[in-house]
Design a protein around this motif. Structure first.
Motif, short mmCIF file in Angstrom:
data_model
loop_
_atom_site.label_atom_id
_atom_site.label_comp_id
_atom_site.label_asym_id
_atom_site.label_seq_id
_atom_site.Cartn_x
_atom_site.Cartn_y
_atom_site.Cartn_z
N GLY A 122 0.85 -1.00 -0.10
CA GLY A 122 -0.10 0.04 -0.01
C GLY A 122 0.96 1.33 0.14
O GLY A 122 1.78 1.47 -0.82
N SER A 123 0.66 2.19 0.96
CA SER A 123 1.41 3.23 0.93
C SER A 123 2.75 3.16 1.99
O SER A 123 3.44 4.00 2.30
N VAL A 124 2.82 1.81 2.48
CA VAL A 124 4.13 1.57 3.51
C VAL A 124 5.38 1.15 2.65
O VAL A 124 5.26 0.31 1.84
N LEU A 125 6.36 1.95 2.96
CA LEU A 125 7.67 1.76 2.18
C LEU A 125 8.77 0.75 3.04
O LEU A 125 8.68 1.15 3.95
N SER A 126 9.39 0.03 2.36
CA SER A 126 10.48 -0.54 2.91
C SER A 126 11.76 0.63 2.85
O SER A 126 11.54 1.46 2.22
N GLU A 127 12.60 0.08 3.56
CA GLU A 127 13.99 0.84 3.46
C GLU A 127 14.43 0.70 1.92
O GLU A 127 13.99 -0.38 1.20
N THR A 128 15.27 1.69 1.34
CA THR A 128 15.96 1.14 0.14
C THR A 128 17.17 0.71 0.04
O THR A 128 18.16 0.95 0.90
N GLY A 129 17.39 -0.31 -0.78
CA GLY A 129 18.47 -1.18 -0.77
C GLY A 129 19.26 -0.56 -2.02
O GLY A 129 18.67 0.09 -2.96
N ARG A 130 20.46 -0.87 -2.18
CA ARG A 130 21.47 -0.42 -2.98
C ARG A 130 22.13 -1.98 -3.71
O ARG A 130 22.67 -2.63 -2.74
N THR A 131 22.15 -2.18 -4.85
CA THR A 131 22.66 -3.37 -5.57
C THR A 131 23.48 -2.90 -6.65
O THR A 131 23.69 -1.65 -7.04
#
Ligand SMILES: [Fe+2]
Length: 594
Positions: free
Chosen positions: A162-171
């Motif tokens: 929904g509107s709940v975001l995870s943290e952002t990963g970098r790859t």
């Protein structure tokens, strides 16, 4: 694994001998002493010193006290209460794709998550996106194989419920074509309850790793000894379940608990992982048809336990799971610079273990004896034959190079026995006493027979594969808890390559196994006793960063000051380097050991 020399007469395959902190309470004393710590332990606050004081070997101390909070276990933690509290991860990068991972916490039914991949951290330059179902049937973990990517490119990724975001990963995807440099971080043996994951913290704060190789013992299934329980409590790192894992629920709970650790999540968030299991992801001393740590009479079906452990592993690790979840051996090509072959030396093909007496009777020399199994071995031969990359790299569990020590030292691992052997070795032949001649002439035996020393014919076949195609072989190893570097030669003396064996993240090493042997003496003695062993550190926790260029490979060991306190410092070095080409496959030290 069982890393170490058994006491005389002790059964090698006795169940539960191997523990992340060694067996029993070796080297650990619990006291009410209030002596101020020195050296690495001087960071303890004075108030804490009035509490019960645990000494772990020489020079390392733990304090059990209320100032170190007891952590809530996985299901009751702050991490678990957050929708994406276990973070994000990426893994198994190729030039055009990468796996991204997360877990949606506290689901009671399946939900659709949105995933997004972008070129920037603000996601204004979106590359691709889609949906994936998080299902409690898979422990609410999800993996997406994101395709259509560009080589050698950094990407950012995240998930939405929904509107709940995870943290952002970098790859980052793997490079293709002509490649000038690749740097890999190599990790193994991370026992959460008995130490802080400072090693992961250090690695995740650097920006130069192309990938993190997780060579196994990413978790420990074996439960905690009394001494380990005390350490875990002191560190606020108790686990649930506390006992040995058997069921899918057990294994999942332990993965949850491990991933409450912010340093582990940080590494997963910042660097793509390439992992293989060792034994402790499943059960101690596992082999193809059983395990030293599993007794079917009292613990039920080995196959069912293995299947549960394997399922949980693939749920929590960003692996590209194939049709057969037991098959984890696979390759990664970094353009023309290196081909990385990740192996399974534990589960899929390993023959039954051996020990001292059968080894001395020649059982290990049986040419049919398998460590990889015929299928994996044929696959590896084809991969080495087919790759034109400068460096052929094996990412695998157990120490590859010979660690054969004199039988007198194997049977009595003491400073006296080592000194007697080394004195004999250093004495010119003409001047040796009869006893010294006998010491020099005595049989040798692998220090640890669960590693490639217990499978010499299989090792020779791998060396022959590399020699036949004139490849530069680099073997990366875990499992031993200690740092080693080897020159690799076949029995004919051809220089085939080098090995870097990474120290553990937290699991204790030979300083606990042999508390009566001086630490530096122990490391120096190994180098003197074992041909082609060029470096050893047998007391410190850390990792190795391995840098490949078209002309050289350099392994730089990184050690942390302590895993028993909340802060740490890192020591970088020594670094050892070899050159590409038949004349260059020999390690030289670039800087002295710190
Ligand atoms: Fe281990």
């Amino acid at each position: 694994m069982l890393w170490g020399v058994p006491a005389r007469g002790r059964k090698m395959q006795e169940k539960k001998m191997d523990r992340p902190m060694g067996n029993g309470n070796a080297g650990i004393t619990a006291t009410t002493a209030v002596d101020p710590p020195t050296g690495a332990d001087a960071g303890f606050a004075g108030a804490e010193l009035s509490r019960r004081h645990f000494v772990l070997g020489a020079g390392s101390a733990l304090v059990l006290g209320s100032t170190v909070g007891l952590g809530a276990c996985g299901g009751g933690s702050d991490v678990d209460r957050q929708p994406f509290g276990y973070g994000v991860a990426s893994g198994d990068p190729l030039a055009d794709r990468v796996i991204i991972w997360t877990r949606a916490n506290r689901l009671t039914e399946a939900v659709q998550l949105r995933w997004e991949v972008a070129l920037d951290a603000s996601f204004s330059n979106m590359v691709t996106s889609g949906t994936v179902t998080a299902d409690p049937a898979h422990d609410s973990t999800v993996k997406v194989d994101v395709t259509g990517l560009q080589p050698a490119t950094s990407y950012f990724y995240r998930f939405k419920n929904g509107s709940v975001l995870s943290e952002t990963g970098r790859t980052r995807t793997l490079p293709a074509g002509s490649v000038e440099q690749v740097k890999l971080g190599v990790f193994s043996c991370a026992a959460y309850p008995i130490g802080q994951f400072h090693v992961y913290n250090h690695a995740s704060n650097r920006s130069d790793l192309d990938a993190a190789l997780m060579l196994g013992d990413y978790i420990y299934e074996s439960g905690l000894s009394d001494a380990e329980q005390l350490v875990a409590r002191a560190l606020g790192r108790e686990v649930d379940p506390q006992g040995e894992l058997h069921t899918l629920t057990d294994y999942r709970l332990l993965y949850q608990r491990y991933h409450t650790d912010a340093d582990l999540r940080g590494l997963r968030r910042n660097v793509p992982l390439i992992g293989v299991w060792d034994d402790h992801e499943i059960v101690n001393d596992i082999w193809r048809d059983g395990a030293g740590g599993h007794d079917p009479a009292t613990e039920g079906s080995f196959a069912a336990r293995r299947a549960a452990a394997v399922q949980a592993y693939h749920e929590w690790m960003p692996t590209r799971t194939g049709a057969d979840p037991l098959r984890i051996y696979r390759s990664f090509d970094f353009g023309n610079l290196l081909s990385l072959h990740m192996l399974d030396t534990r589960v899929i093909g390993r023959d039954a273990p051996t020990n001292r007496d059968p080894y001395l009777a020649g059982l290990a020399d049986d040419p049919s004896r398998q460590l990889l199994g015929t299928e994996q071995e044929a696959w590896l031969a084809a991969r080495l034959q087919g790759s034109g990359a400068t460096w052929q790299v094996l990412g695998q569990q157990v120490v590859f190079g010979g660690m054969r020590i004199p039988l007198s030292v194997y049977d009595d691992f003491s400073e006296d026995a080592i000194n007697a052997f080394l004195a004999a070795l250093d004495t010119p032949d003409a001047s040796r006493t009869a006893a010294q001649r006998a010491l020099v002439a005595q049989p040798r035996i692998g220090y640890e027979l669960t590693n490639w020393d217990g499978f010499p014919a299989a090792r020779e076949r791998v060396l022959a594969m590399a020699h036949a195609t004139d490849k530069n072989l680099v073997v990366l190893s875990g499992d031993s808890h200690n740092a080693w570097a080897h020159d690799l030669r076949d029995t004919a003396g051809h220089r085939i390559g080098v090995e870097f064996a990474t120290p553990s993240v937290t699991s204790t090493g030979l300083e606990i196994k042999h508390p009566d042997v001086g630490r530096q003496f122990l490391a120096d003695s190994f180098v003197r006793m074992v041909p082609d062993l060029t470096y050893a550190d047998t007391a410190r926790r850390g990792y190795v960063a391995v840098t490949f260029t078209p002309t050289s490979v350099t392994g730089e060991f990184v050690f942390v000051s302590s895993v028993f306190v909340n802060s740490y410092s890192a020591t970088v070095g020594p670094a050892l380097q070899a050159q590409a080409g038949p004349a260059g496959r020999e390690l030289t030290r670039l800087q002295p050991s710190a």
